[in-house]
Design a protein around this motif. Structure first.
Motif, PDB file in Angstrom:
ATOM      1  N   LEU A  66      20.803  -9.517  -7.522  1.00  0.00           N
ATOM      2  CA  LEU A  66      19.299  -9.747  -7.657  1.00  0.00           C
ATOM      3  C   LEU A  66      18.809  -8.396  -8.026  1.00  0.00           C
ATOM      4  O   LEU A  66      17.430  -8.245  -8.564  1.00  0.00           O
ATOM      5  CB  LEU A  66      18.848 -10.134  -6.417  1.00  0.00           C
ATOM      6  N   ARG A  67      19.546  -7.293  -8.145  1.00  0.00           N
ATOM      7  CA  ARG A  67      19.142  -6.036  -8.301  1.00  0.00           C
ATOM      8  C   ARG A  67      18.249  -5.774  -9.620  1.00  0.00           C
ATOM      9  O   ARG A  67      17.358  -5.299  -9.798  1.00  0.00           O
ATOM     10  CB  ARG A  67      20.131  -4.839  -8.171  1.00  0.00           C
ATOM     11  N   SER A  68      18.722  -6.114 -10.601  1.00  0.00           N
ATOM     12  CA  SER A  68      18.095  -6.093 -11.949  1.00  0.00           C
ATOM     13  C   SER A  68      17.069  -6.931 -12.094  1.00  0.00           C
ATOM     14  O   SER A  68      16.213  -6.962 -13.080  1.00  0.00           O
ATOM     15  CB  SER A  68      19.067  -6.329 -13.284  1.00  0.00           C
ATOM     16  N   ALA A  69      17.141  -8.188 -11.359  1.00  0.00           N
ATOM     17  CA  ALA A  69      15.904  -9.345 -11.638  1.00  0.00           C
ATOM     18  C   ALA A  69      14.774  -9.003 -10.779  1.00  0.00           C
ATOM     19  O   ALA A  69      13.430  -9.224 -11.240  1.00  0.00           O
ATOM     20  CB  ALA A  69      16.578 -10.439 -11.233  1.00  0.00           C
ATOM     21  N   PHE A  70      14.852  -8.257  -9.683  1.00  0.00           N
ATOM     22  CA  PHE A  70      13.799  -8.117  -8.679  1.00  0.00           C
ATOM     23  C   PHE A  70      13.690  -6.655  -8.318  1.00  0.00           C
ATOM     24  O   PHE A  70      14.438  -6.119  -7.880  1.00  0.00           O
ATOM     25  CB  PHE A  70      13.609  -9.135  -7.339  1.00  0.00           C
ATOM     26  N   TYR A  71      12.313  -6.440  -8.006  1.00  0.00           N
ATOM     27  CA  TYR A  71      12.074  -4.796  -7.440  1.00  0.00           C
ATOM     28  C   TYR A  71      11.194  -5.307  -6.529  1.00  0.00           C
ATOM     29  O   TYR A  71       9.864  -5.704  -6.617  1.00  0.00           O
ATOM     30  CB  TYR A  71      11.668  -3.996  -8.399  1.00  0.00           C
ATOM     31  N   PHE A  72      11.384  -5.054  -5.027  1.00  0.00           N
ATOM     32  CA  PHE A  72      10.681  -5.426  -3.895  1.00  0.00           C
ATOM     33  C   PHE A  72       9.726  -4.197  -3.693  1.00  0.00           C
ATOM     34  O   PHE A  72      10.180  -3.092  -3.077  1.00  0.00           O
ATOM     35  CB  PHE A  72      11.430  -5.714  -2.733  1.00  0.00           C
ATOM     36  N   ASN A  73       8.359  -4.300  -3.798  1.00  0.00           N
ATOM     37  CA  ASN A  73       7.468  -3.460  -3.498  1.00  0.00           C
ATOM     38  C   ASN A  73       6.664  -3.814  -2.211  1.00  0.00           C
ATOM     39  O   ASN A  73       5.640  -4.601  -2.351  1.00  0.00           O
ATOM     40  CB  ASN A  73       6.400  -3.333  -4.601  1.00  0.00           C
ATOM     41  N   SER A  74       7.058  -3.253  -0.988  1.00  0.00           N
ATOM     42  CA  SER A  74       6.633  -3.864   0.065  1.00  0.00           C
ATOM     43  C   SER A  74       5.292  -2.873   0.563  1.00  0.00           C
ATOM     44  O   SER A  74       5.323  -1.643   0.637  1.00  0.00           O
ATOM     45  CB  SER A  74       7.777  -3.706   1.295  1.00  0.00           C
ATOM     46  N   LEU A  75       4.410  -3.784   1.238  1.00  0.00           N
ATOM     47  CA  LEU A  75       3.190  -3.113   1.704  1.00  0.00           C
ATOM     48  C   LEU A  75       3.314  -2.940   3.147  1.00  0.00           C
ATOM     49  O   LEU A  75       2.409  -2.233   3.865  1.00  0.00           O
ATOM     50  CB  LEU A  75       1.883  -3.692   1.433  1.00  0.00           C
ATOM     51  N   PHE A  76       4.103  -3.879   3.612  1.00  0.00           N
ATOM     52  CA  PHE A  76       4.300  -3.845   5.070  1.00  0.00           C
ATOM     53  C   PHE A  76       5.849  -4.087   5.205  1.00  0.00           C
ATOM     54  O   PHE A  76       6.345  -5.277   4.637  1.00  0.00           O
ATOM     55  CB  PHE A  76       3.607  -4.839   6.096  1.00  0.00           C
ATOM     56  N   VAL A  77       6.628  -3.336   6.033  1.00  0.00           N
ATOM     57  CA  VAL A  77       8.068  -3.469   6.119  1.00  0.00           C
ATOM     58  C   VAL A  77       8.340  -4.401   7.173  1.00  0.00           C
ATOM     59  O   VAL A  77       7.833  -4.189   8.346  1.00  0.00           O
ATOM     60  CB  VAL A  77       8.723  -2.183   6.194  1.00  0.00           C
ATOM     61  N   SER A  78       9.268  -5.315   7.133  1.00  0.00           N
ATOM     62  CA  SER A  78       9.788  -6.266   8.110  1.00  0.00           C
ATOM     63  C   SER A  78      11.296  -6.287   8.066  1.00  0.00           C
ATOM     64  O   SER A  78      11.887  -5.702   7.282  1.00  0.00           O
ATOM     65  CB  SER A  78       9.234  -7.414   7.963  1.00  0.00           C
ATOM     66  N   ALA A  79      11.868  -6.857   9.162  1.00  0.00           N
ATOM     67  CA  ALA A  79      13.278  -6.926   9.224  1.00  0.00           C
ATOM     68  C   ALA A  79      13.892  -7.770   8.079  1.00  0.00           C
ATOM     69  O   ALA A  79      14.875  -7.303   7.514  1.00  0.00           O
ATOM     70  CB  ALA A  79      13.635  -7.763  10.587  1.00  0.00           C
ATOM     71  N   ALA A  80      13.286  -8.607   7.452  1.00  0.00           N
ATOM     72  CA  ALA A  80      13.949  -9.314   6.204  1.00  0.00           C
ATOM     73  C   ALA A  80      13.703  -8.334   4.905  1.00  0.00           C
ATOM     74  O   ALA A  80      14.412  -8.665   4.080  1.00  0.00           O
ATOM     75  CB  ALA A  80      12.990 -10.675   6.013  1.00  0.00           C
ATOM     76  N   THR A  81      12.993  -7.547   4.883  1.00  0.00           N
ATOM     77  CA  THR A  81      13.008  -6.644   3.642  1.00  0.00           C
ATOM     78  C   THR A  81      13.246  -5.267   3.962  1.00  0.00           C
ATOM     79  O   THR A  81      13.288  -4.476   3.193  1.00  0.00           O
ATOM     80  CB  THR A  81      11.447  -6.644   3.494  1.00  0.00           C
ATOM     81  N   ARG A  82      13.530  -4.831   5.166  1.00  0.00           N
ATOM     82  CA  ARG A  82      13.749  -3.384   5.474  1.00  0.00           C
ATOM     83  C   ARG A  82      15.054  -2.721   4.404  1.00  0.00           C
ATOM     84  O   ARG A  82      15.048  -1.746   4.138  1.00  0.00           O
ATOM     85  CB  ARG A  82      14.032  -2.995   7.077  1.00  0.00           C
TER      86      ARG A  82
END
Length: 235
Positions: A66-82
């Motif tokens: 998924l690295r080339s397809a998506f870039y995750f810009n988190s405004l609040f970090v959670s366990a699922a996105t850490r």
């Protein structure tokens, strides 16, 4: 009332294209089924920026494919996105929750698509954003396209007042109902439960979103046909 025409998740997600910025509805309203369908399209996408606050459910984007397809810009970090936020495929923007809507309204983070979860339309054609209006109100007001996961398990009170979205809505229906995501208190460490007790004692006034909205305003979002509306009530 306009008729809502449902489609499958893959068709509903066609507006998402490479290089776009996509908002993800957060917390208990995280549209897990839409995210799974979006991940399944990874081979056809590149450089899609995902913007979200706290996400719940199995939404792991920290995977090599998924690295080339998506870039995750988190405004609040959670366990699922850490993990993805701490990788080269993600980042974190430190900001107050009450200030995030201005990122959308002022086109600092202009949104191409908003992925949201709503209740089914009622007898008057209204739907609810359910348990997580927070910054989703600004997202549906400003995104060019809105992809709505319609979940019979998503319910919230309806009230008067409205706004109209700028985007076109694609509806993805879910049957049977998918239970809203929750955080089990038993999973919290002792220090976190203790902090919660102190905050509960400290809070005064009616039960509002006191931690993030200084105006003490509670929001309930609705939609009529392909127009997304939001209702506001002062506590």
């Amino acid at each position: 009332m306009s008729t809502v025409h449902y489609t499958d998740a893959a068709t509903a997600l066609q507006p998402v294209q490479s290089g776009q910025r996509v908002f993800i509805h957060g917390s208990a309203a995280t549209p897990v089924h839409l995210l799974e369908a979006l991940q399944a399209r990874h081979a056809a996408l590149k450089g899609v920026e995902l913007v979200s606050i706290t996400s719940l459910g199995e939404v792991n984007f920290d995977r090599p494919e998924l690295r080339s397809a998506f870039y995750f810009n988190s405004l609040f970090v959670s366990a699922a996105t850490r993990s993805v936020v701490n990788s080269e495929a993600g980042d974190y923007v430190p900001i107050f929750l009450s200030e995030i809507p201005q990122l959308f309204y002022r086109n600092i983070l202009p949104l191409d698509v908003a992925l949201i979860q709503v209740s089914p339309p009622d007898a008057h054609g209204y739907v609810s954003l359910g348990t997580s209006v927070d910054i989703a109100r600004a997202a549906v007001e400003t995104a060019r396209y809105i992809v709505a996961q319609v979940n019979p398990g998503c319910h919230a009170p309806m009230e008067t007042g409205s706004f109209t979205s700028a985007g076109y809505t694609h509806w993805y229906g879910m049957k049977p109902p998918y239970p809203l995501l929750i955080i089990h208190p038993a999973h919290h460490p002792p220090w976190k439960r203790s902090a919660g007790m102190w905050l509960r004692w400290w809070k005064t006034g009616p039960p509002c979103n006191w931690a993030s909205a200084p105006s003490r305003t509670r929001y309930c979002a609705t939609s009529r046909g392909t127009k997304i509306l939001v209702c506001i009530r002062k506590c």
